[in-house]
Write a protein that holds these residues in place. Structure first.
Motif, PDB file in Angstrom:
ATOM      1  N   GLU A   1       0.809  -1.218   0.000  1.00 50.29           N
ATOM      2  CA  GLU A   1       0.000   0.000   0.000  1.00 50.29           C
ATOM      3  C   GLU A   1       0.850   1.280   0.000  1.00 50.29           C
ATOM      4  N   PRO A   2       1.941   1.348   0.802  1.00 48.66           N
ATOM      5  CA  PRO A   2       2.764   2.570   0.757  1.00 48.66           C
ATOM      6  C   PRO A   2       3.344   2.843  -0.643  1.00 48.66           C
ATOM      7  N   LEU A   3       3.717   1.772  -1.351  1.00 48.38           N
ATOM      8  CA  LEU A   3       4.233   1.943  -2.707  1.00 48.38           C
ATOM      9  C   LEU A   3       3.126   2.443  -3.627  1.00 48.38           C
ATOM     10  N   MET A   4       1.941   1.880  -3.529  1.00 49.11           N
ATOM     11  CA  MET A   4       0.825   2.335  -4.365  1.00 49.11           C
ATOM     12  C   MET A   4       0.484   3.799  -4.074  1.00 49.11           C
ATOM     13  N   ALA A   5       0.574   4.196  -2.807  1.00 49.49           N
ATOM     14  CA  ALA A   5       0.287   5.586  -2.448  1.00 49.49           C
ATOM     15  C   ALA A   5       1.307   6.527  -3.092  1.00 49.49           C
ATOM     16  N   LYS A   6       2.580   6.144  -3.074  1.00 46.00           N
ATOM     17  CA  LYS A   6       3.618   6.965  -3.701  1.00 46.00           C
ATOM     18  C   LYS A   6       3.523   6.931  -5.219  1.00 46.00           C
ATOM     19  N   PHE A   7       3.162   5.791  -5.780  1.00 43.83           N
ATOM     20  CA  PHE A   7       3.068   5.623  -7.228  1.00 43.83           C
ATOM     21  C   PHE A   7       1.911   6.442  -7.796  1.00 43.83           C
ATOM     22  N   GLY A   8       0.820   6.503  -7.057  1.00 43.76           N
ATOM     23  CA  GLY A   8      -0.355   7.226  -7.539  1.00 43.76           C
ATOM     24  C   GLY A   8      -1.226   6.347  -8.417  1.00 43.76           C
TER      25      GLY A   8
END
Length: 98
Positions: free
Chosen positions: A29-36
Motif C-alpha cells: 500500500e505505501p508503494l501504491m500511495a507513492k506511485f499514484g
C-alpha cells in the motif's frame, strides 16, 4: 507469462509491472500511495520476448513470481552542474574543497 506495465505521472521513467492487468493486490500500500494512479502502458507476453528495454528479463520474471510485482526506477540523472564544475577543475560542491 503475461505482464501488464503501468506508468505514473508522479515520476517520469518509473514503471510498475504486474502479472496481469489490474492485479495490484501484491503491491504494498505505501508503494501504491507513492506511485499514484497507475496508467496502463502495455501488455507484454514475456515468453515471446528475448529482451526488454531497460529491464533485466530474468530479474523481472523472478520478482513477478516471488513478489507479485516489479518496480522499474528511472535511470539516475547526472548532476550537470557537478560535471561542469569538475571539467573546470573545481570541486563538485562549492562548499567543499578537493
Amino acid at each position: 507469462m503475461l505482464c501488464a506495465v503501468y506508468k505514473t505521472r508522479k515520476k517520469s521513467g518509473m514503471y510498475l509491472y504486474v502479472p496481469k492487468k489490474g492485479h495490484f493486490e501484491d503491491v504494498p500500500e505505501p508503494l501504491m500511495a507513492k506511485f499514484g494512479t497507475p496508467e496502463l502502458v502495455t501488455l507484454i507476453m514475456l515468453d515471446k520476448r528475448d529482451r526488454l528495454a531497460g529491464v533485466d528479463k530474468q530479474k523481472l520474471e523472478k520478482e513477478l513470481n516471488e513478489k507479485g510485482f516489479y518496480l522499474q526506477m528511472p535511470p539516475k540523472e547526472d548532476n550537470l552542474l557537478e560535471r561542469h564544475r569538475e571539467s573546470l577543475g573545481l570541486a563538485k560542491n562549492p562548499d567543499k574543497q578537493f
